[in-house]
Design a protein around this motif. Structure first.
Motif, short mmCIF file in Angstrom:
data_model
loop_
_atom_site.label_atom_id
_atom_site.label_comp_id
_atom_site.label_asym_id
_atom_site.label_seq_id
_atom_site.Cartn_x
_atom_site.Cartn_y
_atom_site.Cartn_z
N PRO A 1 32.18 32.56 38.71
CA PRO A 1 32.47 32.21 37.32
C PRO A 1 31.32 31.44 36.66
O PRO A 1 30.83 30.47 37.20
CB PRO A 1 33.70 31.31 37.42
CG PRO A 1 34.00 31.13 38.87
CD PRO A 1 32.79 31.58 39.63
N ASP A 2 30.96 31.93 35.48
CA ASP A 2 30.05 31.18 34.61
C ASP A 2 30.96 30.41 33.65
O ASP A 2 31.06 30.71 32.47
CB ASP A 2 29.12 32.13 33.86
CG ASP A 2 28.14 31.41 32.94
OD1 ASP A 2 27.82 30.24 33.26
OD2 ASP A 2 27.71 31.99 31.94
N THR A 3 31.65 29.43 34.21
CA THR A 3 32.76 28.76 33.53
C THR A 3 32.39 28.20 32.17
O THR A 3 33.17 28.25 31.23
CB THR A 3 33.31 27.65 34.45
OG1 THR A 3 33.63 28.25 35.71
CG2 THR A 3 34.54 26.98 33.88
N CYS A 4 31.19 27.64 32.06
CA CYS A 4 30.80 27.02 30.79
C CYS A 4 29.77 27.84 30.02
O CYS A 4 29.16 27.35 29.05
CB CYS A 4 30.32 25.59 31.04
SG CYS A 4 31.66 24.57 31.69
N GLY A 5 29.59 29.07 30.43
CA GLY A 5 28.82 30.02 29.62
C GLY A 5 27.34 29.73 29.51
O GLY A 5 26.73 30.03 28.47
N VAL A 6 26.72 29.20 30.59
CA VAL A 6 25.30 28.85 30.50
C VAL A 6 24.37 29.89 31.13
O VAL A 6 23.15 29.73 31.11
CB VAL A 6 25.02 27.47 31.16
CG1 VAL A 6 25.77 26.37 30.43
CG2 VAL A 6 25.36 27.49 32.65
N ALA A 7 24.95 30.94 31.70
CA ALA A 7 24.11 31.94 32.38
C ALA A 7 23.36 32.80 31.38
O ALA A 7 23.77 32.97 30.23
CB ALA A 7 24.98 32.82 33.27
N THR A 8 22.25 33.35 31.83
CA THR A 8 21.56 34.40 31.08
C THR A 8 21.46 35.60 32.02
O THR A 8 21.58 35.44 33.25
CB THR A 8 20.15 33.96 30.66
OG1 THR A 8 19.38 33.68 31.84
CG2 THR A 8 20.20 32.73 29.76
N PRO A 9 21.27 36.81 31.49
CA PRO A 9 21.39 37.99 32.35
C PRO A 9 20.52 37.97 33.62
O PRO A 9 21.02 38.23 34.71
CB PRO A 9 21.01 39.14 31.42
CG PRO A 9 21.49 38.66 30.08
CD PRO A 9 21.17 37.19 30.07
N SER A 10 19.22 37.66 33.51
CA SER A 10 18.39 37.74 34.72
C SER A 10 18.72 36.63 35.71
O SER A 10 18.76 36.85 36.92
CB SER A 10 16.91 37.74 34.36
OG SER A 10 16.60 36.62 33.58
N ARG A 11 19.01 35.43 35.21
CA ARG A 11 19.38 34.33 36.12
C ARG A 11 20.72 34.62 36.80
O ARG A 11 20.91 34.31 37.97
CB ARG A 11 19.47 33.02 35.35
CG ARG A 11 18.12 32.52 34.84
CD ARG A 11 18.30 31.25 34.03
NE ARG A 11 17.04 30.80 33.48
CZ ARG A 11 16.90 29.69 32.76
NH1 ARG A 11 17.96 28.93 32.51
NH2 ARG A 11 15.73 29.35 32.27
N PHE A 12 21.65 35.18 36.04
CA PHE A 12 22.98 35.46 36.61
C PHE A 12 22.87 36.55 37.69
O PHE A 12 23.51 36.46 38.74
CB PHE A 12 23.95 35.87 35.50
CG PHE A 12 25.39 35.85 35.93
CD1 PHE A 12 25.98 34.68 36.41
CD2 PHE A 12 26.17 36.99 35.86
CE1 PHE A 12 27.31 34.65 36.81
CE2 PHE A 12 27.51 36.97 36.25
CZ PHE A 12 28.07 35.80 36.72
N ALA A 13 22.05 37.55 37.41
CA ALA A 13 21.84 38.62 38.40
C ALA A 13 21.31 38.03 39.71
O ALA A 13 21.72 38.42 40.80
CB ALA A 13 20.88 39.67 37.86
#
Ligand code: MN
Length: 423
Positions: free
Chosen positions: A199-211
Protein backbone atom coordinates in the motif's frame (compact mmCIF):
# COMPACT_ATOMS: atom_id res chain seq x y z
CA UNK A 1 -29.87 5.99 -16.46
CA UNK A 2 -29.41 6.56 -12.75
CA UNK A 3 -31.04 3.26 -11.90
CA UNK A 4 -31.68 3.15 -8.17
CA UNK A 5 -30.78 0.17 -6.04
CA UNK A 6 -33.60 -2.20 -5.22
CA UNK A 7 -33.53 -5.35 -3.15
CA UNK A 8 -34.35 -7.57 -6.11
CA UNK A 9 -31.97 -5.79 -8.46
CA UNK A 10 -29.32 -8.20 -9.67
CA UNK A 11 -27.20 -5.37 -10.98
CA UNK A 12 -27.42 -1.70 -11.85
CA UNK A 13 -27.97 -2.05 -15.57
CA UNK A 14 -31.08 -3.49 -17.09
CA UNK A 15 -30.87 -2.38 -20.72
CA UNK A 16 -29.03 -4.52 -23.28
CA UNK A 17 -25.31 -3.88 -23.52
CA UNK A 18 -23.72 -2.67 -26.75
CA UNK A 19 -21.25 -5.04 -28.33
CA UNK A 20 -17.73 -3.93 -27.36
CA UNK A 21 -15.71 -2.59 -30.22
CA UNK A 22 -12.48 -4.48 -30.76
CA UNK A 23 -9.13 -2.93 -30.04
CA UNK A 24 -7.64 -1.01 -32.95
CA UNK A 25 -4.35 -2.63 -33.95
CA UNK A 26 -2.88 -0.32 -36.55
CA UNK A 27 -1.40 2.45 -34.44
CA UNK A 28 2.29 3.22 -34.43
CA UNK A 29 4.31 5.02 -31.73
CA UNK A 30 3.90 3.96 -28.10
CA UNK A 31 0.85 1.83 -28.90
CA UNK A 32 3.11 -0.37 -31.05
CA UNK A 33 5.21 -1.20 -27.96
CA UNK A 34 5.33 -4.87 -26.99
CA UNK A 35 3.16 -5.76 -24.01
CA UNK A 36 5.06 -5.43 -20.75
CA UNK A 37 2.86 -7.79 -18.72
CA UNK A 38 0.68 -10.77 -19.53
CA UNK A 39 -2.22 -10.56 -17.11
CA UNK A 40 -3.81 -8.17 -14.65
CA UNK A 41 -6.30 -8.85 -11.90
CA UNK A 42 -8.60 -6.19 -10.46
CA UNK A 43 -9.42 -5.93 -6.74
CA UNK A 44 -12.22 -3.44 -6.18
CA UNK A 45 -12.33 -1.57 -2.89
CA UNK A 46 -15.18 0.87 -3.66
CA UNK A 47 -17.19 -0.63 -0.80
CA UNK A 48 -14.30 -0.40 1.71
CA UNK A 49 -11.68 2.31 1.00
CA UNK A 50 -14.15 4.01 -1.35
CA UNK A 51 -16.74 4.24 1.40
CA UNK A 52 -14.05 5.74 3.69
CA UNK A 53 -14.15 8.84 1.46
CA UNK A 54 -15.06 11.78 3.71
CA UNK A 55 -18.84 12.28 3.99
CA UNK A 56 -19.64 9.00 2.17
CA UNK A 57 -21.80 6.15 3.44
CA UNK A 58 -23.50 3.52 1.29
CA UNK A 59 -26.84 2.02 2.30
CA UNK A 60 -27.20 -1.74 2.46
CA UNK A 61 -29.11 -1.75 -0.85
CA UNK A 62 -26.52 0.47 -2.50
CA UNK A 63 -23.73 -1.88 -1.40
CA UNK A 64 -25.69 -4.82 -2.79
CA UNK A 65 -26.29 -3.08 -6.13
CA UNK A 66 -22.66 -2.00 -6.56
CA UNK A 67 -21.38 -5.47 -5.62
CA UNK A 68 -23.83 -7.18 -7.99
CA UNK A 69 -22.63 -5.04 -10.89
CA UNK A 70 -18.94 -5.53 -10.08
CA UNK A 71 -19.62 -9.27 -9.92
CA UNK A 72 -21.56 -9.28 -13.19
CA UNK A 73 -18.73 -7.41 -14.89
CA UNK A 74 -16.17 -10.04 -13.86
CA UNK A 75 -14.20 -8.08 -11.25
CA UNK A 76 -11.71 -10.51 -9.68
CA UNK A 77 -12.11 -9.51 -6.01
CA UNK A 78 -14.66 -7.33 -4.22
CA UNK A 79 -13.56 -5.92 -0.87
CA UNK A 80 -16.98 -5.61 0.72
CA UNK A 81 -16.10 -3.86 3.96
CA UNK A 82 -14.68 -4.05 7.47
CA UNK A 83 -16.81 -6.67 9.27
CA UNK A 84 -15.82 -5.77 12.84
CA UNK A 85 -16.97 -2.15 12.27
CA UNK A 86 -20.64 -2.73 13.19
CA UNK A 87 -23.40 -5.33 13.03
CA UNK A 88 -24.79 -3.66 9.92
CA UNK A 89 -21.38 -3.76 8.23
CA UNK A 90 -20.97 -7.44 9.19
CA UNK A 91 -24.39 -8.23 7.66
CA UNK A 92 -23.62 -6.29 4.48
CA UNK A 93 -20.27 -8.07 4.00
CA UNK A 94 -21.88 -11.48 4.68
CA UNK A 95 -24.59 -10.69 2.22
CA UNK A 96 -22.17 -9.64 -0.53
CA UNK A 97 -20.13 -12.80 0.12
CA UNK A 98 -23.24 -14.98 -0.19
CA UNK A 99 -24.80 -13.22 -3.18
CA UNK A 100 -21.80 -12.83 -5.51
CA UNK A 101 -19.90 -15.47 -7.41
CA UNK A 102 -16.57 -13.65 -7.38
CA UNK A 103 -14.10 -13.65 -4.46
CA UNK A 104 -15.28 -11.40 -1.62
CA UNK A 105 -12.77 -9.93 0.79
CA UNK A 106 -13.16 -8.56 4.31
CA UNK A 107 -10.71 -6.23 6.06
CA UNK A 108 -9.25 -6.82 9.52
CA UNK A 109 -6.63 -5.19 11.73
CA UNK A 110 -4.11 -7.60 13.26
CA UNK A 111 -6.47 -7.86 16.24
CA UNK A 112 -8.15 -11.13 17.18
CA UNK A 113 -11.75 -9.84 17.19
CA UNK A 114 -11.26 -8.24 13.75
CA UNK A 115 -9.85 -11.42 12.26
CA UNK A 116 -12.59 -13.58 13.80
CA UNK A 117 -15.33 -11.21 12.56
CA UNK A 118 -13.91 -11.31 9.04
CA UNK A 119 -13.69 -15.12 9.07
CA UNK A 120 -17.23 -15.40 10.50
CA UNK A 121 -18.65 -13.10 7.83
CA UNK A 122 -18.09 -15.85 5.28
CA UNK A 123 -15.72 -14.03 2.93
CA UNK A 124 -13.35 -16.12 0.83
CA UNK A 125 -10.42 -13.73 1.45
CA UNK A 126 -9.35 -11.97 4.64
CA UNK A 127 -7.19 -8.87 4.25
CA UNK A 128 -5.21 -8.12 7.41
CA UNK A 129 -3.06 -5.04 7.74
CA UNK A 130 -0.57 -3.48 10.14
CA UNK A 131 1.41 -0.26 9.99
CA UNK A 132 5.08 -0.71 9.19
CA UNK A 133 6.28 2.91 8.95
CA UNK A 134 7.74 4.22 12.20
CA UNK A 135 5.43 7.25 12.28
CA UNK A 136 2.34 5.03 12.14
CA UNK A 137 3.73 2.33 14.46
CA UNK A 138 4.40 5.00 17.08
CA UNK A 139 1.53 7.45 16.67
CA UNK A 140 -1.28 5.33 15.22
CA UNK A 141 -0.76 1.74 16.42
CA UNK A 142 1.16 2.75 19.60
CA UNK A 143 3.24 -0.38 19.30
CA UNK A 144 6.83 -1.41 18.56
CA UNK A 145 8.34 -2.91 15.41
CA UNK A 146 8.69 -6.28 17.20
CA UNK A 147 5.02 -6.29 18.26
CA UNK A 148 3.91 -5.49 14.71
CA UNK A 149 5.80 -8.49 13.32
CA UNK A 150 4.45 -10.79 16.02
CA UNK A 151 0.81 -9.69 15.67
CA UNK A 152 0.97 -9.78 11.85
CA UNK A 153 2.27 -13.35 11.88
CA UNK A 154 -0.43 -14.45 14.36
CA UNK A 155 -3.17 -12.85 12.28
CA UNK A 156 -1.96 -14.44 9.03
CA UNK A 157 -1.60 -17.84 10.71
CA UNK A 158 -5.19 -17.64 11.97
CA UNK A 159 -6.53 -16.75 8.51
CA UNK A 160 -4.55 -19.56 6.88
CA UNK A 161 -5.86 -22.00 9.52
CA UNK A 162 -9.45 -20.91 8.77
CA UNK A 163 -9.08 -21.92 5.13
CA UNK A 164 -9.69 -18.41 3.76
CA UNK A 165 -7.23 -16.84 1.34
CA UNK A 166 -4.83 -14.66 3.33
CA UNK A 167 -3.82 -11.19 2.16
CA UNK A 168 -1.49 -9.03 4.26
CA UNK A 169 -0.73 -5.32 3.89
CA UNK A 170 2.31 -3.65 5.45
CA UNK A 171 0.45 -0.34 5.73
CA UNK A 172 2.35 2.78 4.64
CA UNK A 173 4.89 0.56 2.85
CA UNK A 174 6.17 3.48 0.77
CA UNK A 175 7.27 5.35 3.93
CA UNK A 176 8.70 2.27 5.65
CA UNK A 177 12.37 1.52 6.29
CA UNK A 178 13.21 -1.02 3.54
CA UNK A 179 15.09 -3.47 5.79
CA UNK A 180 12.19 -3.58 8.24
CA UNK A 181 9.67 -3.94 5.39
CA UNK A 182 11.62 -6.97 4.14
CA UNK A 183 11.65 -8.43 7.66
CA UNK A 184 7.83 -8.16 7.85
CA UNK A 185 7.34 -9.53 4.32
CA UNK A 186 9.55 -12.54 5.07
CA UNK A 187 7.80 -13.20 8.39
CA UNK A 188 4.27 -13.26 6.94
CA UNK A 189 5.51 -15.28 3.96
CA UNK A 190 6.83 -17.86 6.42
CA UNK A 191 3.37 -17.83 8.06
CA UNK A 192 1.83 -18.89 4.73
CA UNK A 193 0.34 -15.67 3.39
CA UNK A 194 -1.14 -16.01 -0.14
CA UNK A 195 -1.04 -12.34 -1.15
CA UNK A 196 1.09 -9.41 -0.08
CA UNK A 197 -0.49 -6.07 -0.86
CA UNK A 198 1.90 -3.11 -1.09
CA UNK A 199 0.00 0.00 0.00
CA UNK A 200 1.05 3.52 -0.90
CA UNK A 201 -1.20 4.60 1.96
CA UNK A 202 -0.38 8.30 1.85
CA UNK A 203 0.06 8.60 -1.90
CA UNK A 204 3.76 9.54 -2.03
CA UNK A 205 4.91 7.00 -4.62
CA UNK A 206 5.91 7.83 -8.17
CA UNK A 207 5.80 5.23 -10.96
CA UNK A 208 9.51 4.36 -11.23
CA UNK A 209 10.12 4.38 -7.47
CA UNK A 210 7.01 2.29 -6.85
CA UNK A 211 8.06 -0.24 -9.49
CA UNK A 212 11.40 -0.58 -7.69
CA UNK A 213 9.64 -1.23 -4.37
CA UNK A 214 7.40 -3.88 -5.95
CA UNK A 215 10.46 -5.60 -7.41
CA UNK A 216 12.19 -5.53 -4.01
CA UNK A 217 9.21 -7.11 -2.24
CA UNK A 218 8.94 -9.75 -4.98
CA UNK A 219 12.53 -10.76 -4.31
CA UNK A 220 11.62 -11.63 -0.70
CA UNK A 221 8.38 -13.57 -1.02
CA UNK A 222 6.72 -16.28 -3.06
CA UNK A 223 3.28 -14.80 -2.29
CA UNK A 224 1.42 -13.07 -5.09
CA UNK A 225 1.73 -9.27 -5.18
CA UNK A 226 -1.11 -6.77 -5.06
CA UNK A 227 -0.76 -2.97 -5.03
CA UNK A 228 -2.92 -0.28 -3.38
CA UNK A 229 -2.24 3.28 -4.48
CA UNK A 230 -3.59 6.70 -3.49
CA UNK A 231 -4.03 9.83 -5.56
CA UNK A 232 -2.61 12.60 -3.35
CA UNK A 233 -0.31 13.71 -6.17
CA UNK A 234 -2.50 12.48 -9.04
CA UNK A 235 -0.42 9.36 -9.67
CA UNK A 236 -2.56 6.57 -8.20
CA UNK A 237 -3.50 4.95 -11.51
CA UNK A 238 -0.02 5.48 -12.97
CA UNK A 239 1.49 3.81 -9.90
CA UNK A 240 -0.93 0.88 -10.18
CA UNK A 241 0.14 0.39 -13.80
CA UNK A 242 3.81 0.66 -12.73
CA UNK A 243 3.03 -2.10 -10.23
CA UNK A 244 1.80 -4.38 -13.03
CA UNK A 245 4.88 -3.56 -15.09
CA UNK A 246 7.05 -4.53 -12.11
CA UNK A 247 5.34 -7.90 -11.72
CA UNK A 248 2.32 -7.27 -9.49
CA UNK A 249 -0.54 -9.68 -10.24
CA UNK A 250 -3.31 -7.41 -9.04
CA UNK A 251 -4.19 -3.78 -8.31
CA UNK A 252 -6.69 -2.34 -5.86
CA UNK A 253 -9.01 0.26 -7.35
CA UNK A 254 -12.27 2.05 -6.64
CA UNK A 255 -14.97 3.29 -9.00
CA UNK A 256 -14.49 7.01 -9.82
CA UNK A 257 -11.32 6.77 -7.69
CA UNK A 258 -13.22 7.55 -4.49
CA UNK A 259 -11.51 6.81 -1.17
CA UNK A 260 -9.53 8.34 1.68
CA UNK A 261 -8.52 11.99 0.94
CA UNK A 262 -7.88 12.41 -2.81
CA UNK A 263 -8.94 8.81 -3.31
CA UNK A 264 -7.64 5.59 -4.83
CA UNK A 265 -6.56 4.46 -8.27
CA UNK A 266 -9.73 4.60 -10.38
CA UNK A 267 -11.29 1.31 -11.52
CA UNK A 268 -12.15 2.77 -14.92
CA UNK A 269 -8.69 4.25 -15.51
CA UNK A 270 -6.73 1.17 -14.54
CA UNK A 271 -8.99 -1.32 -16.33
CA UNK A 272 -9.12 0.72 -19.55
CA UNK A 273 -5.37 1.41 -19.55
CA UNK A 274 -4.64 -2.29 -19.08
CA UNK A 275 -7.12 -3.34 -21.77
CA UNK A 276 -6.62 -0.56 -24.31
CA UNK A 277 -3.02 0.61 -23.97
CA UNK A 278 -1.43 -2.69 -22.95
CA UNK A 279 -3.81 -5.00 -24.81
CA UNK A 280 -4.08 -7.26 -21.76
CA UNK A 281 -7.44 -9.01 -21.36
CA UNK A 282 -8.89 -8.67 -17.88
CA UNK A 283 -12.09 -10.52 -18.88
CA UNK A 284 -13.98 -7.60 -17.32
CA UNK A 285 -17.05 -6.38 -19.24
CA UNK A 286 -16.10 -2.72 -19.55
CA UNK A 287 -19.40 -1.68 -21.15
CA UNK A 288 -20.92 -1.33 -17.65
CA UNK A 289 -18.43 1.35 -16.64
CA UNK A 290 -20.46 4.48 -17.49
CA UNK A 291 -23.58 3.28 -15.64
CA UNK A 292 -21.56 2.02 -12.68
CA UNK A 293 -19.71 5.35 -12.41
CA UNK A 294 -23.00 7.24 -12.47
CA UNK A 295 -24.50 5.04 -9.75
CA UNK A 296 -21.42 5.37 -7.52
CA UNK A 297 -21.45 9.14 -8.05
CA UNK A 298 -25.07 9.26 -6.90
CA UNK A 299 -24.67 6.87 -3.94
CA UNK A 300 -21.37 8.34 -2.71
CA UNK A 301 -22.35 11.97 -3.23
CA UNK A 302 -18.83 12.59 -4.58
CA UNK A 303 -19.30 14.49 -7.88
CA UNK A 304 -17.36 13.26 -10.91
CA UNK A 305 -15.45 16.20 -12.46
CA UNK A 306 -16.24 16.88 -16.13
CA UNK A 307 -12.61 16.29 -17.09
CA UNK A 308 -12.30 12.97 -15.22
CA UNK A 309 -10.75 10.33 -17.50
CA UNK A 310 -13.13 7.72 -18.97
CA UNK A 311 -16.23 8.69 -16.95
CA UNK A 312 -16.31 12.52 -16.92
CA UNK A 313 -18.83 14.41 -19.08
CA UNK A 314 -16.02 15.72 -21.30
CA UNK A 315 -14.16 12.40 -21.67
CA UNK A 316 -15.62 11.81 -25.14
CA UNK A 317 -16.87 15.34 -25.96
CA UNK A 318 -15.49 17.64 -28.66
CA UNK A 319 -16.07 21.32 -29.24
CA UNK A 320 -13.08 22.88 -31.04
CA UNK A 321 -13.34 23.09 -34.82
CA UNK A 322 -10.26 21.09 -35.86
CA UNK A 323 -10.88 18.27 -33.37
CA UNK A 324 -14.61 17.96 -34.03
CA UNK A 325 -14.11 17.98 -37.81
CA UNK A 326 -11.47 15.24 -37.49
CA UNK A 327 -13.61 13.11 -35.18
CA UNK A 328 -16.67 13.45 -37.45
CA UNK A 329 -14.55 12.03 -40.29
CA UNK A 330 -12.79 9.37 -38.17
CA UNK A 331 -12.98 9.29 -34.36
CA UNK A 332 -9.45 7.85 -34.14
CA UNK A 333 -8.05 11.24 -35.22
CA UNK A 334 -8.50 12.99 -31.87
CA UNK A 335 -9.49 10.22 -29.46
CA UNK A 336 -7.16 7.50 -28.15
CA UNK A 337 -8.42 5.17 -30.89
CA UNK A 338 -7.67 2.17 -28.66
CA UNK A 339 -10.49 3.34 -26.36
CA UNK A 340 -13.92 4.38 -27.64
CA UNK A 341 -17.04 5.57 -25.79
CA UNK A 342 -18.80 2.33 -26.85
CA UNK A 343 -16.19 0.28 -24.97
CA UNK A 344 -17.21 1.93 -21.67
CA UNK A 345 -20.94 2.24 -22.35
CA UNK A 346 -20.72 5.99 -22.96
CA UNK A 347 -21.62 8.22 -25.90
CA UNK A 348 -19.58 10.64 -27.96
CA UNK A 349 -20.79 14.24 -27.86
CA UNK A 350 -20.23 17.23 -30.13
CA UNK A 351 -20.62 20.35 -28.04
CA UNK A 352 -21.53 23.67 -29.64
CA UNK A 353 -19.82 26.79 -28.31
CA UNK A 354 -17.14 29.42 -28.75
CA UNK A 355 -14.67 26.97 -30.38
CA UNK A 356 -17.16 25.29 -32.73
CA UNK A 357 -16.36 24.92 -36.43
CA UNK A 358 -18.60 24.53 -39.47
CA UNK A 359 -18.35 20.70 -39.60
CA UNK A 360 -20.07 20.25 -36.22
CA UNK A 361 -22.75 22.82 -37.07
CA UNK A 362 -23.51 21.17 -40.43
CA UNK A 363 -23.68 17.73 -38.78
CA UNK A 364 -25.98 18.94 -36.01
CA UNK A 365 -28.24 20.81 -38.46
CA UNK A 366 -28.52 17.81 -40.77
CA UNK A 367 -29.33 15.54 -37.81
CA UNK A 368 -32.28 17.87 -37.16
CA UNK A 369 -33.48 17.66 -40.80
CA UNK A 370 -32.16 21.03 -41.91
CA UNK A 371 -30.63 21.35 -45.38
CA UNK A 372 -28.30 24.33 -45.11
CA UNK A 373 -26.22 25.85 -47.89
CA UNK A 374 -22.51 26.47 -47.24
CA UNK A 375 -23.07 30.16 -46.57
CA UNK A 376 -25.95 29.38 -44.19
CA UNK A 377 -23.69 26.95 -42.26
CA UNK A 378 -21.10 29.73 -41.96
CA UNK A 379 -23.70 32.21 -40.72
CA UNK A 380 -25.21 29.79 -38.16
CA UNK A 381 -21.65 28.93 -37.00
CA UNK A 382 -20.91 32.63 -36.47
CA UNK A 383 -24.04 32.99 -34.30
CA UNK A 384 -23.16 29.83 -32.32
CA UNK A 385 -19.62 31.12 -31.65
CA UNK A 386 -20.78 34.59 -30.62
CA UNK A 387 -23.45 33.15 -28.32
CA UNK A 388 -20.96 30.65 -26.81
CA UNK A 389 -18.34 33.38 -26.30
CA UNK A 390 -20.80 35.14 -23.95
CA UNK A 391 -20.49 32.08 -21.65
CA UNK A 392 -23.85 30.72 -22.80
CA UNK A 393 -24.44 27.00 -23.17
CA UNK A 394 -25.57 26.44 -26.76
CA UNK A 395 -28.52 24.04 -26.69
CA UNK A 396 -30.31 22.26 -29.52
CA UNK A 397 -33.12 24.82 -29.17
CA UNK A 398 -30.60 27.66 -29.62
CA UNK A 399 -29.25 26.00 -32.76
CA UNK A 400 -32.74 25.66 -34.23
CA UNK A 401 -33.47 29.29 -33.40
CA UNK A 402 -30.32 30.42 -35.23
CA UNK A 403 -31.23 28.21 -38.21
CA UNK A 404 -34.70 29.75 -38.42
CA UNK A 405 -33.29 33.28 -38.11
CA UNK A 406 -30.91 32.55 -40.96
CA UNK A 407 -33.72 30.97 -42.98
CA UNK A 408 -32.28 27.47 -43.41
CA UNK A 409 -34.60 25.06 -45.27
CA UNK A 410 -36.10 22.28 -43.14
CA UNK A 411 -37.82 19.04 -44.09
CA UNK A 412 -40.69 17.85 -41.92
CA UNK A 413 -41.45 14.20 -41.18
CA UNK A 414 -43.26 13.73 -44.54
CA UNK A 415 -40.23 14.89 -46.41
CA UNK A 416 -41.95 18.16 -47.42
CA UNK A 417 -39.71 21.23 -47.35
CA UNK A 418 -40.75 23.65 -44.66
CA UNK A 419 -39.23 26.91 -43.57
CA UNK A 420 -41.03 27.43 -40.24
CA UNK A 421 -40.06 25.11 -37.41
CA UNK A 422 -41.30 25.04 -33.86
CA UNK A 423 -38.54 25.00 -31.24
MN1 MN B 1 -6.22 3.12 1.27
Amino acid sequence: MGVRAQKETRCLTTHPRPIPVGRVEFFQGTLATTTEFESARVFDTTLRDGEQAPRTSFSYDEKRAIAATLDEMGTHVIEAGFPVNSDAEFEAVSDVAASTSTTTCGLARVVEKDVEAAIDSGVEMVHTFASTSDVQIEDSMHATREEVVERSVEAVERVVESGATAMFSPMDATRTDTDYLIEVVEAVTEAGVDWINIPDTCGVATPSRFAELVATVRDHTDARIDVHTHDDFGMASANAIAGFEAGADQAQVSVNGIGERAGNAAYEEVVMAVESIYGVETDIDTTYIADLAQAVEEYSDVPVPANKPVVGDNAFAHESGIHAAGVIENSDTFEPGCMTPEMVGAEREFVLGKHTGTHSVRKRLEERDFAPTDSEVREVTRRVKDFGAEKNRVTAADLERFAREVGVAHEDADGEPETEVKA
